[in-house]
Design a protein around this motif. Structure first.
Motif, short mmCIF file in Angstrom:
data_model
loop_
_atom_site.label_atom_id
_atom_site.label_comp_id
_atom_site.label_asym_id
_atom_site.label_seq_id
_atom_site.Cartn_x
_atom_site.Cartn_y
_atom_site.Cartn_z
N ALA B 118 -0.55 -2.62 -53.03
CA ALA B 118 0.71 -3.35 -53.19
C ALA B 118 0.45 -4.59 -54.05
CB ALA B 118 1.26 -3.75 -51.83
N ARG B 119 -0.58 -5.30 -53.75
CA ARG B 119 -0.89 -6.53 -54.49
C ARG B 119 -1.10 -6.23 -55.97
NH1 ARG B 119 -5.72 -7.94 -54.05
NH2 ARG B 119 -5.81 -7.36 -51.84
N GLU B 120 -1.85 -5.16 -56.23
CA GLU B 120 -2.10 -4.78 -57.63
C GLU B 120 -0.81 -4.47 -58.38
OE1 GLU B 120 -4.76 -1.50 -57.55
OE2 GLU B 120 -6.53 -2.71 -57.00
N LEU B 121 0.17 -3.96 -57.63
CA LEU B 121 1.45 -3.62 -58.25
C LEU B 121 2.37 -4.84 -58.34
CD1 LEU B 121 2.09 -0.17 -56.52
CD2 LEU B 121 1.52 -0.57 -58.92
N GLY B 122 1.88 -5.96 -57.84
CA GLY B 122 2.68 -7.18 -57.90
C GLY B 122 3.55 -7.41 -56.67
N TYR B 123 3.17 -6.80 -55.56
CA TYR B 123 3.97 -6.94 -54.36
C TYR B 123 3.18 -7.42 -53.16
CZ TYR B 123 7.97 -4.76 -56.55
OH TYR B 123 9.03 -4.53 -57.37
N GLU B 124 3.90 -8.06 -52.24
CA GLU B 124 3.28 -8.43 -50.98
C GLU B 124 3.73 -7.39 -49.98
OE1 GLU B 124 3.99 -12.38 -49.54
OE2 GLU B 124 3.28 -11.86 -47.53
N LEU B 125 2.78 -6.73 -49.36
CA LEU B 125 3.10 -5.67 -48.41
C LEU B 125 3.69 -6.24 -47.13
CD1 LEU B 125 2.75 -2.58 -48.15
CD2 LEU B 125 0.64 -3.04 -46.90
N THR B 126 4.87 -5.74 -46.75
CA THR B 126 5.50 -6.23 -45.51
C THR B 126 5.57 -5.15 -44.44
OG1 THR B 126 7.70 -5.65 -46.36
CG2 THR B 126 6.93 -7.88 -46.78
N GLY B 127 5.36 -3.93 -44.85
CA GLY B 127 5.39 -2.85 -43.88
C GLY B 127 5.02 -1.54 -44.54
N HIS B 128 4.85 -0.52 -43.73
CA HIS B 128 4.54 0.78 -44.32
C HIS B 128 4.75 1.90 -43.31
CE1 HIS B 128 0.67 -0.05 -42.29
NE2 HIS B 128 0.68 1.25 -42.10
#
Ligand SMILES: [Mn+2]
Ligand SMILES: [Mn+2]
Ligand SMILES: [Zn+2]
Ligand SMILES: [Zn+2]
Lengths: 147, 147
Positions: B118-128
């Motif tokens: 997620a971080r690499e894609l520019g996102y902060e992971l909030t759930g999955h």
DNA sequence: TCGTTATTGCAAATTATTGGCAATAAAAAG
DNA sequence: CTTTTTATTGCCAATAATTTGCAATAACGA
């Protein structure tokens, strides 16, 4: 240069299956979709090409396509099933919770780990669902973008 | 020895929320469930304890509990939402496609990889959502078993 | 104990998807 | 190409899961 381009839709549907006008249109719509539309969105797009297509037929056709392995269905949290043509190479999705945008990714390592975990638990992995949810890091713009 | 045991249900529900008889019963049912029941199954179990509980109330209560973070909902492929009390430590699930049995597991490595992707894609992971599907390896018996 | 109002039971409403059925049109036969 | 067979379609009613409106009820703070 990329696998299996030479098989006709007709053939892929399987024996006893007819290649109707509406199936051609729906197949075209799905092929052309770079996003992950739901049944009614597909119906909207298909009806724009050929009005003689009902929502029922879209649902029935999607089911046939799914059985034939032509498409995959995802839920992405929401209530409506969302569709995409079966990709040449499997991938999973990250959903931008602020916009609903869907980003595709593939991690060889996660794929491998999943099979390994299943095996350790005494199972042979036959499929999986992996969806990441998150919001954009401040300042950073997403690399890929598909809805 | 394990976190947050001292907070009352009442408090966890949040201000303005009332601790009714049916909510207590439903909370008990969910707490006691080692499996992942859906709404009507919870209703069945709750009604067995106190008949004055309607299915509507079960649905409304589950929504309140979910908003309060007391429970988590999964789909496991099927049409009905399935529930479990929020576990102390997060885990994911493997569904035995031959029996429907649900097995819980946790992989530190997969958890880490997800956040990294997620971080690499520019996102902060909030759930999955991670669900594995598979069938038992011939001869081998599953290690854990929960439905 | 009381009054306020969140919550409930019941039934009707929604939403997504499925199924029945007569009409239609692929594609198999002739 | 014409006929025959029957998979497929459109329309609409039927499901299935979940939500909602509303009057009655019961928490719980004053
Ligand atoms: Mn995709
Ligand atoms: Mn679980
Ligand atoms: Zn994957
Ligand atoms: Zn996880």
């Amino acid at each position: 240069m990329s696998g299996e381009v030479g098989t006709s839709l007709k053939a892929r549907l399987g024996a006893g299956r007819r290649l109707t006008g509406q199936r051609k249109v729906i197949a075209d719509v799905v092929q052309a979709s770079r996003d992950h539309p739901d049944a009614s969105e597909i119906h909207r797009r298909a009806a724009a090409i050929d009005p003689r297509i009902s929502l029922s037929t879209v649902y029935r056709t999607l089911k046939v396509f799914a059985e034939a392995g032509l498409i995959e269905q995802h839920s992405f949290g929401g209530p409506r099933a969302r569709v995409e043509r079966t990709p040449n190479r499997h991938h999973d999705h990250l959903i931008d919770t602020t916009t609903g945008r869907v980003i595709e990714f593939r991690s060889e390592e996660i794929e491998r780990l999943q099979a390994e975990i299943a095996r350790e638990l005494g199972y042979e992995l036959t499929g999986h669902t992996l969806e990441l949810y998150g919001h954009p890091l401040r300042g950073k713009t997403a690399r890929t973008s598909k809805s």
